[in-house]
Design a protein around this motif. Structure first.
Motif, PDB file in Angstrom:
ATOM      1  N   GLN A 119       0.834  -1.196   0.000  1.00 25.77           N
ATOM      2  CA  GLN A 119       0.000   0.000   0.000  1.00 25.77           C
ATOM      3  C   GLN A 119       0.873   1.252   0.000  1.00 25.77           C
ATOM      4  O   GLN A 119       2.042   1.226   0.378  1.00 25.77           O
ATOM      5  CB  GLN A 119      -0.899   0.006   1.248  1.00 25.77           C
ATOM      6  CG  GLN A 119      -1.824  -1.194   1.359  1.00 25.77           C
ATOM      7  CD  GLN A 119      -2.887  -1.200   0.280  1.00 25.77           C
ATOM      8  OE1 GLN A 119      -3.441  -0.156  -0.051  1.00 25.77           O
ATOM      9  NE2 GLN A 119      -3.149  -2.371  -0.279  1.00 25.77           N
ATOM     10  N   LEU A 120       0.280   2.377  -0.408  1.00 25.39           N
ATOM     11  CA  LEU A 120       0.974   3.649  -0.267  1.00 25.39           C
ATOM     12  C   LEU A 120       1.113   3.965   1.214  1.00 25.39           C
ATOM     13  O   LEU A 120       0.280   3.568   2.030  1.00 25.39           O
ATOM     14  CB  LEU A 120       0.185   4.755  -0.968  1.00 25.39           C
ATOM     15  CG  LEU A 120       0.106   4.659  -2.495  1.00 25.39           C
ATOM     16  CD1 LEU A 120      -0.791   5.755  -3.049  1.00 25.39           C
ATOM     17  CD2 LEU A 120       1.489   4.749  -3.122  1.00 25.39           C
ATOM     18  N   ARG A 150       7.240  10.178 -11.523  1.00 28.34           N
ATOM     19  CA  ARG A 150       7.106   9.173 -10.465  1.00 28.34           C
ATOM     20  C   ARG A 150       5.905   9.498  -9.578  1.00 28.34           C
ATOM     21  O   ARG A 150       5.080   8.629  -9.264  1.00 28.34           O
ATOM     22  CB  ARG A 150       8.384   9.128  -9.618  1.00 28.34           C
ATOM     23  CG  ARG A 150       8.308   8.204  -8.406  1.00 28.34           C
ATOM     24  CD  ARG A 150       9.475   8.488  -7.460  1.00 28.34           C
ATOM     25  NE  ARG A 150       9.450   9.862  -6.993  1.00 28.34           N
ATOM     26  CZ  ARG A 150       8.731  10.278  -5.944  1.00 28.34           C
ATOM     27  NH1 ARG A 150       7.974   9.429  -5.280  1.00 28.34           N
ATOM     28  NH2 ARG A 150       8.774  11.545  -5.572  1.00 28.34           N
ATOM     29  N   ARG A 153       2.518   8.866 -11.093  1.00 31.07           N
ATOM     30  CA  ARG A 153       2.110   7.462 -10.987  1.00 31.07           C
ATOM     31  C   ARG A 153       1.551   7.144  -9.602  1.00 31.07           C
ATOM     32  O   ARG A 153       0.603   6.353  -9.462  1.00 31.07           O
ATOM     33  CB  ARG A 153       3.298   6.545 -11.316  1.00 31.07           C
ATOM     34  CG  ARG A 153       3.715   6.592 -12.779  1.00 31.07           C
ATOM     35  CD  ARG A 153       4.696   5.496 -13.112  1.00 31.07           C
ATOM     36  NE  ARG A 153       5.975   5.643 -12.438  1.00 31.07           N
ATOM     37  CZ  ARG A 153       7.005   6.324 -12.927  1.00 31.07           C
ATOM     38  NH1 ARG A 153       6.903   6.930 -14.113  1.00 31.07           N
ATOM     39  NH2 ARG A 153       8.147   6.398 -12.261  1.00 31.07           N
ATOM     40  N   ILE A 154       2.118   7.759  -8.563  1.00 35.68           N
ATOM     41  CA  ILE A 154       1.609   7.562  -7.202  1.00 35.68           C
ATOM     42  C   ILE A 154       0.175   8.092  -7.090  1.00 35.68           C
ATOM     43  O   ILE A 154      -0.694   7.453  -6.488  1.00 35.68           O
ATOM     44  CB  ILE A 154       2.527   8.250  -6.181  1.00 35.68           C
ATOM     45  CG1 ILE A 154       3.862   7.500  -6.094  1.00 35.68           C
ATOM     46  CG2 ILE A 154       1.864   8.330  -4.806  1.00 35.68           C
ATOM     47  CD1 ILE A 154       4.894   8.173  -5.227  1.00 35.68           C
ATOM     48  N   LYS A 156      -2.001   8.267  -9.435  1.00 37.60           N
ATOM     49  CA  LYS A 156      -2.871   7.329 -10.141  1.00 37.60           C
ATOM     50  C   LYS A 156      -3.135   6.095  -9.292  1.00 37.60           C
ATOM     51  O   LYS A 156      -4.274   5.597  -9.223  1.00 37.60           O
ATOM     52  CB  LYS A 156      -2.237   6.936 -11.473  1.00 37.60           C
ATOM     53  CG  LYS A 156      -3.144   6.105 -12.368  1.00 37.60           C
ATOM     54  CD  LYS A 156      -2.516   5.875 -13.733  1.00 37.60           C
ATOM     55  CE  LYS A 156      -3.447   5.063 -14.622  1.00 37.60           C
ATOM     56  NZ  LYS A 156      -2.855   4.856 -15.973  1.00 37.60           N
ATOM     57  N   ARG A 157      -2.091   5.576  -8.624  1.00 34.92           N
ATOM     58  CA  ARG A 157      -2.257   4.411  -7.741  1.00 34.92           C
ATOM     59  C   ARG A 157      -3.236   4.705  -6.617  1.00 34.92           C
ATOM     60  O   ARG A 157      -3.984   3.819  -6.174  1.00 34.92           O
ATOM     61  CB  ARG A 157      -0.916   4.017  -7.124  1.00 34.92           C
ATOM     62  CG  ARG A 157      -0.027   3.152  -7.991  1.00 34.92           C
ATOM     63  CD  ARG A 157       1.225   2.773  -7.215  1.00 34.92           C
ATOM     64  NE  ARG A 157       0.918   1.998  -6.016  1.00 34.92           N
ATOM     65  CZ  ARG A 157       1.763   1.817  -5.007  1.00 34.92           C
ATOM     66  NH1 ARG A 157       2.965   2.368  -5.041  1.00 34.92           N
ATOM     67  NH2 ARG A 157       1.420   1.088  -3.966  1.00 34.92           N
ATOM     68  N   ALA A 158      -3.234   5.942  -6.142  1.00 30.89           N
ATOM     69  CA  ALA A 158      -4.108   6.324  -5.035  1.00 30.89           C
ATOM     70  C   ALA A 158      -5.552   6.521  -5.479  1.00 30.89           C
ATOM     71  O   ALA A 158      -6.432   6.716  -4.642  1.00 30.89           O
ATOM     72  CB  ALA A 158      -3.584   7.606  -4.384  1.00 30.89           C
ATOM     73  N   GLY A 159      -5.812   6.471  -6.796  1.00 27.42           N
ATOM     74  CA  GLY A 159      -7.158   6.714  -7.292  1.00 27.42           C
ATOM     75  C   GLY A 159      -7.478   8.187  -7.447  1.00 27.42           C
ATOM     76  O   GLY A 159      -8.654   8.577  -7.474  1.00 27.42           O
TER      77      GLY A 159
END
Length: 210
Positions: A119-120, A150, A153-154, A156-159
Motif C-alpha cells: 500500500q501507499l 514518479r 504514478r503515485i 494514479k495508484r491512489a485513485g
C-alpha cells in the motif's frame, strides 16, 4: 496520524512544526532528490514561502512532521506560472477563483509507522486527504500542481489521477509535468486512509462520509 492546517495567523503558534517542515523539505528535495533548491541552516525555503501560504502538515503521535504541502490561491503568485511556465501548453495558467496551487509536497516514507504491505504510505494518503478536505472546505474545486512522473504514478495508484496541462519536460535532474487534480468528495473518499484525523471538520462531517 493527523492533519494540521497552519495558516499565516498560526505561524507563530506552530513555529516548531514549521521548522520541522522546512527541514523535511531540505532532506527530501535537497538530499534525497538532489533538486536545485536553496538550503540554509538545514532548512529549505523559497520566495513562495514569503507570500503567506497555508501549510498542510501530517503529524504523527509524537508530534513529528511526516508530510507537508504548501497551498496558494492560483490567482496569486504561483510557482507553476512564474517558475515553471514551460510545463503549461499555453505558457500560462487559466486560473480561477476555485483553483488552488499545491507545491513542495513531500512525505518522509522512511517512517515505519504507516507502512503497509503493497500500500501507499499512510502519511501520503493522509496528506492527499488533507489537501482535498482543506480545498473543499475553502471553496476550491481544483488543485493545480507541478510534479515529476514518479509522483504522477503515485497519484494514479491512489485513485486520484491528474489531468495534464502540458507535455512532460526536463527540469534539472527530473522530468516534470503539470496538471490539475479534482477537489471533490469522490476523490476524498478514494484516498481516505483508516484512522484519518484533521482539524478541518467536526466529527462525522466530511470524514464520516467514507
Amino acid at each position: 496520524m493527523r492533519i494540521l492546517v497552519v495558516s499565516p495567523d498560526l505561524y507563530e503558534r506552530h513555529r516548531s512544526l514549521l521548522t520541522q517542515m522546512h527541514r523535511l523539505r531540505a532532506l527530501i528535495f535537497g538530499s534525497r532528490l538532489s533538486w536545485d533548491v536553496e538550503i540554509a541552516a538545514a532548512e529549505e525555503r523559497d520566495e513562495y514561502d514569503a507570500v503567506g501560504p497555508t501549510y498542510i502538515l501530517a503529524v504523527d503521535a509524537t508530534d513529528r512532521v511526516a508530510g507537508c504541502a504548501r497551498l496558494l490561491p492560483a490567482l496569486g503568485p504561483t510557482m507553476l506560472e512564474r517558475t515553471f511556465p514551460t510545463l503549461l501548453a499555453t505558457g500560462a495558467l487559466a486560473a480561477h477563483m476555485g483553483m488552488v496551487e499545491s507545491s513542495r509536497f513531500c512525505v518522509d516514507t522512511s517512517l515505519e509507522a504507516g507502512r503497509g504491505g503493497g500500500q501507499l504510505h499512510q502519511a501520503t494518503l493522509t496528506m492527499f486527504a488533507g489537501i482535498i478536505e482543506w480545498s473543499m472546505t475553502n471553496g476550491y474545486s481544483e488543485i493545480v500542481t507541478a510534479t515529476d512522473l514518479r509522483f504522477e504514478r503515485i497519484l494514479k495508484r491512489a485513485g486520484w489521477p491528474m489531468r495534464r496541462l502540458g507535455e512532460p519536460a526536463a527540469i534539472g535532474n527530473t522530468t516534470a509535468v503539470a496538471g490539475i487534480l479534482p477537489a471533490d468528495r469522490t476523490s476524498f473518499e478514494r484516498v481516505l486512509p483508516a484512522g484519518y484525523r484533521s482539524t478541518l471538520a467536526p466529527e462525522n462531517d466530511i470524514r464520516g462520509a467514507a
